[in-house]
Design an enzyme around this catalytic site. Structure first.
Site, mmCIF file in Angstrom:
data_model
loop_
_atom_site.group_PDB
_atom_site.id
_atom_site.type_symbol
_atom_site.label_atom_id
_atom_site.label_comp_id
_atom_site.label_asym_id
_atom_site.label_seq_id
_atom_site.Cartn_x
_atom_site.Cartn_y
_atom_site.Cartn_z
ATOM 1 N N GLY A 154 20.851 10.460 14.117
ATOM 2 C CA GLY A 154 19.769 10.437 12.945
ATOM 3 C C GLY A 154 19.802 10.981 12.037
ATOM 4 N N ARG A 161 23.002 7.053 22.314
ATOM 5 C CA ARG A 161 22.798 6.430 23.567
ATOM 6 C C ARG A 161 24.312 5.546 23.340
ATOM 7 N NH1 ARG A 161 16.056 5.160 22.003
ATOM 8 N NH2 ARG A 161 15.860 7.202 23.002
ATOM 9 N N ALA A 164 17.719 15.589 18.369
ATOM 10 C CA ALA A 164 17.354 14.742 18.945
ATOM 11 C C ALA A 164 15.609 15.143 19.680
ATOM 12 C CB ALA A 164 18.166 14.081 20.672
ATOM 13 N N LYS A 185 6.716 18.643 19.923
ATOM 14 C CA LYS A 185 7.580 19.576 19.677
ATOM 15 C C LYS A 185 7.159 20.626 19.874
ATOM 16 C CE LYS A 185 10.472 17.375 16.601
ATOM 17 N NZ LYS A 185 12.256 18.103 16.728
ATOM 18 N N PRO A 207 11.752 22.949 10.002
ATOM 19 C CA PRO A 207 11.394 22.288 8.826
ATOM 20 C C PRO A 207 10.126 21.802 8.560
ATOM 21 C CG PRO A 207 13.690 21.540 10.370
ATOM 22 C CD PRO A 207 12.391 22.377 11.978
#
Length: 623
Positions: free
Chosen positions: A312, A334, A382, A463, A486
């Site tokens: 990512g 993955r 992730a 989150k 962040p």
């Protein structure tokens, strides 16, 4: 941009000089024997910024015309090229003396012709210590010169070439008002950028085979345990660049950092790699002249860190920085064979040696256990970021975030991981309508998960629940867990697939307001947007991982930018696009506004880049 020529660019030390000059923004001219030789010089073309600012020139050291072409237009030259013996020298003139002495004369004359302002000559400790007439018990420093005549008599051709060429270069500078500085490194060790083994690395590898091959460097066999002066290649290159950039640098310098006993070297290698048969004969340096391979990485039992979601946007930068710091990295993806999504990871510096990709989805507990096994730390990044309206909240957001984090925590506990850094989000902080007005939102403020479910802010839900559970899991199980939240992360991408934040930025060029991708609503209010450069975000993550005093929860942000100011900034740089006239605001506007007021008490990465860094992905895309 200033141009610098590096001679012998494909070599061990020179490759690192090229890498660091490119990183500093220089345009680099590199001389090599064959620019098309991928085996010897292909690694240079893969360096960061090489496509834009590295130019390779075909020029042997005895080819004055070729050197003139390469050096033309350069403000400075770092002269590294000289052969290091990889065996007994059979033709001293052709193998050692002509490349070193005639080659340096050619470089100096080419520099004078091109009106170069500064030359740094890379000499050697061999040009310092080969002096049998030096007073006993007197330290050998930059005032000591190797006796060239003695070296020729004893057939120490490398030393002879080095001392003569260095001395001539300094004298040439004085006579012609050319600023020449020489650096005499001790035994240069460290990781290689090139694929072909350097002489010092050959020597080290031969030790594993029980062979004493120090004779490759003009050494004799002996049983004495002597002191070996050594320096890491990266420290050596720092010294070279200091000598080049500092106007006060002049004359001659010795560059060394450590002293290592030959006996201690053998013992150290045995402790790290006990299954090899090492030689029992140590090496005596004539006049302390010894070269070793870089052991900086080998001397340490390299720490292993697992990065989840390694392919990512943020995670790719985490992997890059961990590799640069010397860690062995386990990355979960993955599909390790998916070159489109993960191929960029395999091209990172040191990836061939220290990056291991594991097939593991976040809901695949067994796969996570395999990836995390043997690691002392985990940086859990992730988490899917919405790239449109979420149609199946459980499958798209909640299960990967919440169940995935639970799986990571349990795998960490099973593998006895020492520290876990969880990458959360500002979305887990600011969506709290019950937070007192006029009170700064900091790490003590938690997003209201129930409110987010009602308003379908699924990213925020995932989150906040996953972060809170991870911290509680750590407390209950005596697992050191730190979370970082962040703000909106912008910056250059390492991967080829656009991330959500950069999709938003690029859509602005098309006149589209796509902040709804981050669960935002359209509005005419010009709100403050907290942002952070991806590189600063990663610095914060590594600080949290490496600093033992880091604990609990941190907010990571560096700038505040008005949406209107963002549009104006884009217009000033790229006026030929049609931008949206509607600014953006978050649904919970008051929460965002309060976040900007007052002092944020636990912000880690308050070292942001200029706005240009924010827009770099857009510039790259346009080009």
């Amino acid at each position: 941009m200033e141009r610098v020529c590096v001679t012998g660019a494909g070599g061990f030390v020179a490759s690192w000089v090229v890498k660091e000059l490119l990183a500093k923004g220089y345009i680099v001219h590199g001389t090599v024997r064959d620019p098309d030789d991928e085996k010897k010089n292909g690694h240079l073309k893969k360096l960061e910024h090489a496509n834009e600012r590295l130019h390779l020139f075909k020029a042997d050291m005895v080819d004055h015309a070729g050197l003139c072409i390469a050096i033309n237009g350069c403000a400075g030259v770092i002269h590294v090229a000289t052969p290091v013996p990889a065996g007994k020298v059979t033709d001293p003139q052709a193998e050692m003396l002509e490349p070193a002495i005639t080659g340096t004369r050619n470089v100096m004359n080419a520099c004078l012709k091109s009106k170069v302002t500064k030359v740094v000559v890379v000499s050697s400790i061999a040009a310092v210590i080969g002096n049998p007439s030096w007073p006993k018990h007197t330290k050998m420093d930059e005032n000591c010169w190797t006796d060239a005549e003695f070296c020729m008599k004893t057939e120490l051709w490398y030393s002879a070439g080095k001392v003569i060429s260095e001395h001539e270069a300094l004298e040439f500078g004085k006579k012609n008002n050319l600023n020449v500085v020489s650096i005499c490194p001790s035994i240069v060790f460290g990781p290689m950028l090139q694929s072909t083994l350097s002489t010092t690395n050959i020597i080290l590898l031969n030790l594993f085979k029980g062979k004493n091959s120090f004779n490759l460097l003009e050494l004799d066999k002996a049983e004495e345990d002597v002191d070996i002066p050594i320096v890491d290649v990266r420290d050596c290159v720092k010294a070279l660049l200091l000598a080049f950039e500092k106007p006060e640098a002049e004359g001659r310098y010795v560059c060394s950092s450590h002293v290592l006993k030959t006996n201690a070297l053998i013992k150290l290698l045995k402790s790290l790699f006990p299954h090899y048969n090492y030689p029992t004969v140590y090496v005596l340096l004539p006049y302390l002249f010894l070269f070793l391979l870089g052991l900086n990485q080998l001397f340490q039992k390299m720490e292993r860190v697992c990065v989840t979601g390694a392919g990512g946007f943020v995670a790719s930068w985490v992997v890059k920085e961990l590799l640069a710091k010397g860690y062995i990295v386990h990355g979960t993806v993955r599909d390790p064979d998916d070159e489109k999504k993960n191929g960029h990871l395999k091209k990172l510096d040191y990836a061939n040696d220290r990056l291991h990709l594991f097939k593991a989805d976040m809901i695949d507990y067994a796969g996570l256990c395999t990836a995390i096994n043997g690691c002392t730390g985990v940086i859990h990044v992730a988490m899917p970021v919405p790239a449109g309206k979420v149609t199946d909240p459980k499958a798209e957001m909640l299960e990967p975030a919440i169940t995935g984090t639970r799986n990571v925590m349990n795998a960490c506990l099973k593998s006895k991981v020492k520290k876990v850094v969880v990458v959360s989000s500002i979305a887990a902080v600011i969506v709290n309508p019950s937070w007192p007005k006029d009170t700064t939102m900091d790490e003590n403020c938690w997003t209201d998960a129930e409110f987010c479910m009602k308003t379908e802010l699924w990213y925020a839900v995932g989150k906040v629940i996953s972060e809170h559970e991870a911290l509680e899991f750590g407390k209950k199980n005596n697992l050191n867990v730190v979370s970082i939240c962040p703000s909106i992360v912008f910056g250059p991408m390492l991967q080829s697939i656009l991330c959500t934040t950069n999709i938003i930025l690029l859509n602005l060029f098309k006149g589209k307001n796509s902040f709804n991708l981050l669960e935002l609503d359209n509005a005419d209010v010009d709100v403050d947007l907290p942002i952070v450069d991806v590189r600063d975000c990663v610095k914060a993550l590594l600080l949290a991982f490496e600093k033992p005093e880091a604990e609990g929860r941190y907010v990571c942000s560096s700038h505040v930018l008005k949406t209107n100011d963002l549009i104006k900034l884009l217009k000033s740089l790229f006026p030929h696009y049609n931008y949206p006239t509607v600014s953006c605001r978050i649904t919970t506007e008051d929460a965002w506004m309060l976040f900007q007021k007052g002092k944020r008490t636990r912000i880690l990465a308050n070292v942001g880049k200029k706005f240009d860094a924010l827009l770099r992905p857009a510039k790259d895309e346009e080009n």
